[in-house]
Design an enzyme around this catalytic site. Structure first.
Site, PDB file in Angstrom:
ATOM      1  CB  CYS A 175      -1.164   1.635   6.157  1.00  0.00           C
ATOM      2  SG  CYS A 175      -0.973   0.651   4.663  1.00  0.00           S
TER       3      CYS A 175
ATOM      4  CD  GLU B 154      -1.852   4.548   3.206  1.00  0.00           C
ATOM      5  OE1 GLU B 154      -2.509   5.365   2.999  1.00  0.00           O
ATOM      6  OE2 GLU B 154      -1.592   3.742   2.737  1.00  0.00           O
TER       7      GLU B 154
ATOM      8  CG  HIS C 199      -1.924  -1.177   1.426  1.00  0.00           C
ATOM      9  ND1 HIS C 199      -2.900  -1.110   2.086  1.00  0.00           N
ATOM     10  CD2 HIS C 199      -2.114  -2.183   0.348  1.00  0.00           C
ATOM     11  CE1 HIS C 199      -3.596  -2.337   2.067  1.00  0.00           C
ATOM     12  NE2 HIS C 199      -3.198  -2.815   1.056  1.00  0.00           N
TER      13      HIS C 199
ATOM     14  CB  CYS D 181      -5.861  -0.457   5.345  1.00  0.00           C
ATOM     15  SG  CYS D 181      -4.323  -1.049   5.406  1.00  0.00           S
TER      16      CYS D 181
END
Length: 155
Positions: A86, A55, A53, A83
């Site tokens: 992260c 991040e 992801h 999420c």
């Protein structure tokens, strides 16, 4: 607030680039002392890594390259609320501040799924709680998300 908008615009720009590069529309920027020190876009498809992801990938690479693991003096700007995974990475790196545009609830509405404030749930139940600013340039981020979803499946 003006400086926050500049950095958020960059995170949103990266979310557009992620789509152009074949990934999902998420971008993140790490800032210290008013300067971008690292940036990243979602790379789950191009890296063949569902955990890449924007991040988490940013934090993983930044920490590995700089050998810095305590980010109390840093702010992370994300085009969408992070999420659970992260957000957990932000706890473990002791991130000082998180600023995000669209919320997880916004995203889940586009996906016709049940949403929650994922980052808030993680931070409330963790030993470290970054300062959070939510909803900055939300509409700009939502436009990109709504252009991508639901024409494409998540994950």
């Amino acid at each position: 607030m003006r400086q926050d908008e500049i950095f958020m615009k960059e995170a949103i720009r990266l979310s557009r680039l992620a789509v152009e590069h074949g990934n999902e529309p998420f971008g993140a920027v790490l800032v210290k002392d008013g300067e971008i020190v690292y940036s990243n876009e979602n790379q789950i498809y191009t890296a063949t890594d569902p955990t890449f992801h924007a991040e988490a990938g940013l934090l993983r690479r930044f920490c590995a390259e700089t050998r810095i693991t305590d980010l109390q003096d840093y702010t992370l700007y994300s085009s969408c609320e992070p999420c659970f995974m992260c957000s957990g990475a932000m706890v473990w790196t002791k991130l000082g501040r998180l600023v995000y545009a669209a919320s997880d609830i916004d995203l889940c509405k586009l996906l016709d799924e049940q949403g929650s404030h994922a980052s808030q749930l993680v931070f409330e139940n963790s030993h470290h709680k970054p300062k959070v600013t939510a909803g900055l340039l939300r509409e700009e981020s939502l436009k990109i998300l709504s252009d991508y979803f639901p024409r494409n499946h998540k994950g």
